[in-house]
Design a protein around this motif. Structure first.
Motif, PDB file in Angstrom:
ATOM      1  N   THR A   1       0.832  -1.212   0.000  1.00 16.88           N
ATOM      2  CA  THR A   1       0.000   0.000   0.000  1.00 16.88           C
ATOM      3  C   THR A   1       0.860   1.254   0.000  1.00 16.88           C
ATOM      4  O   THR A   1       0.604   2.203  -0.758  1.00 16.88           O
ATOM      5  N   PHE A   2       1.893   1.268   0.831  1.00 13.87           N
ATOM      6  CA  PHE A   2       2.759   2.443   0.905  1.00 13.87           C
ATOM      7  C   PHE A   2       3.499   2.672  -0.415  1.00 13.87           C
ATOM      8  O   PHE A   2       3.604   3.809  -0.892  1.00 13.87           O
ATOM      9  N   VAL A   3       4.001   1.592  -1.001  1.00 19.35           N
ATOM     10  CA  VAL A   3       4.728   1.721  -2.266  1.00 19.35           C
ATOM     11  C   VAL A   3       3.813   2.234  -3.369  1.00 19.35           C
ATOM     12  O   VAL A   3       4.188   3.107  -4.164  1.00 19.35           O
ATOM     13  N   ARG A   4       2.601   1.716  -3.428  1.00 17.85           N
ATOM     14  CA  ARG A   4       1.652   2.136  -4.463  1.00 17.85           C
ATOM     15  C   ARG A   4       1.257   3.602  -4.327  1.00 17.85           C
ATOM     16  O   ARG A   4       0.767   4.206  -5.279  1.00 17.85           O
ATOM     17  N   ASN A   5       1.445   4.141  -3.141  1.00 17.67           N
ATOM     18  CA  ASN A   5       1.087   5.542  -2.917  1.00 17.67           C
ATOM     19  C   ASN A   5       2.302   6.461  -2.848  1.00 17.67           C
ATOM     20  O   ASN A   5       2.230   7.552  -2.270  1.00 17.67           O
ATOM     21  N   GLY A   6       3.414   6.017  -3.437  1.00 24.08           N
ATOM     22  CA  GLY A   6       4.550   6.899  -3.626  1.00 24.08           C
ATOM     23  C   GLY A   6       5.572   6.951  -2.524  1.00 24.08           C
ATOM     24  O   GLY A   6       6.408   7.870  -2.497  1.00 24.08           O
TER      25      GLY A   6
END
Length: 218
Positions: free
Chosen positions: A99-104
């Motif tokens: 989730t964190f990676v997908r949000n930059g």
């Protein structure tokens, strides 16, 4: 009263009772309250986001629910239950990291001085594993702990990209699980009542969920 606030109040009550259970060593109270914690927090997050007209992030809900499954597994004794709980919590951290990676998050933590955060967590992880490795090896847990610690440290490092709440939540999660590893390895006796694992764990999940709910998407 808004439904999400009522649910958050119930989460707070269950948290206090569970910490009390840890402090007085009451297994019945622990069994009655611990399985309620993460479902209540997940329900609060869902209701809070729906109330704001924002679609709840599936990865955060999944992380909370896998953490709940891990909590339930760790209620039982024995190495099988411990490994199962670790695997479920590892899956929860995969959900957080994804989730964190997908949000930059990666783009943010690569910039100086934010880059110091993942470097610091990496040094911390290596130091902790070096310290605990002999005892964990005897218990057959060194490699699983190393894999889990890498996922946990990744959650903590990437959470720092989304504000102080998620950053603190990630750090407390790392501390909570380090306390468990220290206990498993019998490396150090923590003074006082045995409440610190649950205090730091509950605070970590609360800060991660509320921090993500209040973040401002890029």
């Amino acid at each position: 009263m808004r439904a999400d606030r009522l649910v958050l109040g119930l989460f707070g009550l269950a948290s206090v009772l569970n910490i009390l259970a840890a402090g007085i060593g009451s297994k019945p109270l622990d069994w009655a309250t611990k399985p309620l914690l993460l479902p209540l927090l997940a329900l609060w997050y869902f209701l809070n986001q729906r109330g704001k007209g924002v679609p709840p992030t599936t990865g955060i809900l999944a992380a909370l629910l896998f953490s709940w499954a891990g909590d339930v597994a760790l209620q039982f004794e024995g190495s099988t239950a411990f490994i199962t709980g670790m695997a479920l919590f590892g899956t929860a951290h995969v959900c957080y990291v994804t989730t964190f990676v997908r949000n930059g998050a990666l783009a943010r933590v690569r910039r100086f001085p934010m880059l110091l955060v993942p470097i610091g967590y990496a040094i911390f992880l290596v130091g902790a594993l070096t310290w605990l490795w002999p005892a964990l090896s005897e218990a057959g847990l060194a490699v699983p702990m190393a894999v889990y610690g890498t996922l946990l440290s990744s959650t903590a490092a990437l959470a720092s990209a989304f504000g102080w709440r998620t950053a603190l939540g990630g750090g407390l999660f790392l501390i909570s699980d380090l306390l468990i590893a220290v206990r498993v390895a019998d490396a150090f006796t923590i003074p006082g009542p045995p409440v610190w694992v649950m205090v730091t764990y509950i605070a970590a999940q609360f800060l991660l969920a509320t921090g993500w709910a209040e973040r401002r998407p890029a």
